[in-house]
Design a protein around this motif. Structure first.
Motif, mmCIF file in Angstrom:
data_model
loop_
_atom_site.group_PDB
_atom_site.id
_atom_site.type_symbol
_atom_site.label_atom_id
_atom_site.label_comp_id
_atom_site.label_asym_id
_atom_site.label_seq_id
_atom_site.Cartn_x
_atom_site.Cartn_y
_atom_site.Cartn_z
ATOM 1 N N PRO A 1 0.828 -1.357 0.032
ATOM 2 C CA PRO A 1 0.090 0.022 -0.043
ATOM 3 C C PRO A 1 0.850 1.176 -0.178
ATOM 4 O O PRO A 1 0.408 2.400 -0.490
ATOM 5 C CB PRO A 1 -1.029 -0.050 1.163
ATOM 6 C CG PRO A 1 -0.173 -1.135 2.202
ATOM 7 C CD PRO A 1 0.559 -2.107 1.172
ATOM 8 N N ASP A 2 2.403 1.279 0.319
ATOM 9 C CA ASP A 2 3.012 2.446 0.368
ATOM 10 C C ASP A 2 3.321 2.819 -0.876
ATOM 11 O O ASP A 2 3.411 4.187 -1.109
ATOM 12 C CB ASP A 2 4.436 2.051 1.036
ATOM 13 C CG ASP A 2 4.101 1.912 2.810
ATOM 14 O OD1 ASP A 2 3.357 2.961 3.048
ATOM 15 O OD2 ASP A 2 4.938 1.080 3.353
ATOM 16 N N VAL B 1 -3.190 6.277 -1.752
ATOM 17 C CA VAL B 1 -3.459 6.007 -0.243
ATOM 18 C C VAL B 1 -2.183 6.257 0.474
ATOM 19 O O VAL B 1 -1.141 6.605 0.061
ATOM 20 C CB VAL B 1 -3.586 4.633 -0.064
ATOM 21 C CG1 VAL B 1 -3.642 4.267 1.411
ATOM 22 C CG2 VAL B 1 -4.918 3.996 -0.870
ATOM 23 N N VAL C 1 -0.375 6.015 3.894
ATOM 24 C CA VAL C 1 -0.151 4.853 4.709
ATOM 25 C C VAL C 1 0.305 5.248 6.134
ATOM 26 O O VAL C 1 1.528 5.882 5.977
ATOM 27 C CB VAL C 1 0.526 3.521 4.346
ATOM 28 C CG1 VAL C 1 0.759 2.446 5.437
ATOM 29 C CG2 VAL C 1 -0.263 3.033 3.160
ATOM 30 N N ASP C 2 -0.110 4.969 7.188
ATOM 31 C CA ASP C 2 0.551 5.414 8.517
ATOM 32 C C ASP C 2 0.604 4.100 9.389
ATOM 33 O O ASP C 2 -0.282 3.404 9.862
ATOM 34 C CB ASP C 2 -0.611 6.386 9.228
ATOM 35 C CG ASP C 2 0.126 6.855 10.796
ATOM 36 O OD1 ASP C 2 1.110 6.170 11.190
ATOM 37 O OD2 ASP C 2 -0.033 7.559 11.383
ATOM 38 N N GLN C 3 1.761 3.398 9.080
ATOM 39 C CA GLN C 3 2.261 2.057 9.510
ATOM 40 C C GLN C 3 2.155 2.354 11.391
ATOM 41 O O GLN C 3 1.649 1.273 12.041
ATOM 42 C CB GLN C 3 3.576 1.573 9.144
ATOM 43 C CG GLN C 3 3.713 1.481 7.861
ATOM 44 C CD GLN C 3 3.384 0.085 7.328
ATOM 45 O OE1 GLN C 3 2.869 -0.707 8.084
ATOM 46 N NE2 GLN C 3 3.238 -0.391 6.122
ATOM 47 N N THR D 1 -5.149 3.833 7.042
ATOM 48 C CA THR D 1 -4.627 4.364 5.875
ATOM 49 C C THR D 1 -5.830 5.682 5.617
ATOM 50 O O THR D 1 -6.850 5.455 6.018
ATOM 51 C CB THR D 1 -4.838 3.375 4.501
ATOM 52 O OG1 THR D 1 -6.297 3.083 4.471
ATOM 53 C CG2 THR D 1 -4.036 2.043 4.978
ATOM 54 N N LYS E 1 1.307 13.229 -1.944
ATOM 55 C CA LYS E 1 1.948 12.704 -0.741
ATOM 56 C C LYS E 1 3.629 13.134 -0.804
ATOM 57 O O LYS E 1 4.247 12.448 -1.318
ATOM 58 C CB LYS E 1 2.071 11.088 -0.549
ATOM 59 C CG LYS E 1 0.552 10.512 -0.580
ATOM 60 C CD LYS E 1 0.633 8.949 -0.111
ATOM 61 C CE LYS E 1 1.379 8.201 -1.268
ATOM 62 N NZ LYS E 1 1.424 6.579 -1.069
ATOM 63 N N LEU F 1 -5.183 -0.364 8.729
ATOM 64 C CA LEU F 1 -4.267 -0.976 7.708
ATOM 65 C C LEU F 1 -4.419 -2.361 7.358
ATOM 66 O O LEU F 1 -4.933 -3.064 8.168
ATOM 67 C CB LEU F 1 -2.806 -0.793 8.559
ATOM 68 C CG LEU F 1 -1.486 -1.280 7.526
ATOM 69 C CD1 LEU F 1 -1.503 -0.161 6.519
ATOM 70 C CD2 LEU F 1 -0.289 -1.207 8.478
ATOM 71 N N VAL G 1 -8.300 1.436 0.728
ATOM 72 C CA VAL G 1 -6.830 1.203 -0.145
ATOM 73 C C VAL G 1 -7.482 0.705 -1.498
ATOM 74 O O VAL G 1 -8.011 0.026 -1.791
ATOM 75 C CB VAL G 1 -6.132 -0.079 0.384
ATOM 76 C CG1 VAL G 1 -4.856 -0.468 -0.284
ATOM 77 C CG2 VAL G 1 -5.756 0.488 1.879
#
Length: 331
Positions: free
Chosen positions: A142-143, A148, A150-152, A157, A166, A316, A325
């Motif tokens: 997804p990165d 999208v 993505v905040d791991q 997301t 981004k 996520l 996503v």
């Protein structure tokens, strides 16, 4: 030369069966159950154990003292044993020399001719070449999806609207999306963006989403229109505000709370700010805050887009559409 360990989930040796998030400089409060053996990709070694005053139990992170094979010539008992080691080595050399001399003398036949040397063979140990673990998942990362964010760390997301980007870096140093085109701020001290969305980990001990959102909206408004993180008054400061919305809602499958303000500024048209607070779906459920800021009088940024982005926040790994996503949304 040393290299900083990148942010990520690493085994927490102080709590077997758990992993803890390393943010690149220190351990955080985030934990999660450790992935099943063989299913998680190989992780680099965890960063060094935090010192006094830093968060984290003393049990996780690599040992702070060097292992015996890593000690230098001046590390503790290692230098005290060096003399003994040299003495034993020298004695071994002398004994080996005597044995070789005796073997040469005894190896001659009665006529004084040296005997033919014996042939010996040795088998070398097999060399094992490490190989990278095989990748078994066919799911896209997804990165790498431009639609999208993505905040791991917080396990969420956020959908990226068309015409947004981004950025690889930003002054706030948190996961961020923003409108592509910048403009000269009304205050004239820098350049601004008409729309931004950022995700944050709640830093206070408060866990109630309503209390968190009501407190954070002040911070969100100040950073967007009063004074930014670098101390610049890009919009001439806030002169007034009006509460447009304050309500409970479901965010990423969790019960959350939303507060939205309209702010009037000393320079420029002002804008709209929103804070959404909800528990994370990963680890210990530390609350997450999503901040949105839209300039007023921008046709491409209706308040309905704020609602669309908020509805599109997903846990996520959730592959649902409607802003999740893999989906793309338009203003």
């Amino acid at each position: 030369m040393s290299y900083a360990t990148p942010p990520g989930w690493y085994p927490d040796t102080g709590a077997p069966g758990l992993e803890r998030w390393w943010d690149g400089t220190a351990w955080t409060a985030h934990t999660r159950p450790r992935a099943a053996e063989g299913s998680a990709p190989h992780q680099p070694p965890a960063p060094a154990q935090p010192g006094a005053g830093e968060f984290g139990p003393a049990g996780f992170g690599p040992p702070s003292l060097p292992l015996p094979h890593q000690r230098g010539p001046h590390d503790g008992a290692g230098s005290g044993n060096r003399t003994k080691i040299l003495a034993v080595t020298l004695s071994g050399v002398l004994v080996l020399g005597a044995a070789v001399t005796g073997a040469i003398l005894l190896g001659r036949d009665e006529g004084g001719t040296p005997a033919a040397p014996a042939t010996t063979t040795s088998t070398s140990a097999p060399v094992t070449t490490p190989t990278a673990p095989a990748t078994t998942s066919d799911e896209p990362d997804p990165d790498e999806n431009p639609a999208v964010l993505v905040d791991q760390l917080n396990g969420v997301t956020v959908p990226v609207p068309q015409g947004w980007e981004k950025p690889k870096s930003s002054s706030s140093d948190v996961p961020t999306i923003r409108t592509v085109q910048s403009y000269d701020c009304p205050g004239g001290s820098s350049f601004c963006y008409h729309g931004t969305v950022t995700t944050h980990t709640a830093r206070s001990a408060e866990t109630d989403p309503k209390a968190l959102a009501e407190t954070d909206i002040v911070t969100a408004a100040d950073l967007a229109y009063e004074e930014d993180s670098l101390g610049r008054r890009n919009h001439g400061g806030i002169t007034a505000h009006k509460v447009l919305k304050a309500e409970q809602l479901s965010v990423a499958g969790r019960a959350g709370y939303l507060v939205r303000w309209q702010v009037t500024t000393g320079k420029g048209p002002g804008g709209y700010v929103q804070s959404v607070a909800f528990p994370s779906s990963v680890g210990s459920g530390t609350p997450v805050i999503v901040r949105l800021a839209f300039d007023a009088d921008v046709a491409e940024l209706p308040l309905s887009l704020m609602d669309t982005i908020t509805r599109g926040i997903r846990p996520l790994g959730d592959s649902a559409t409607s802003g999740g996503v893999g989906a793309s949304i338009s203003p």
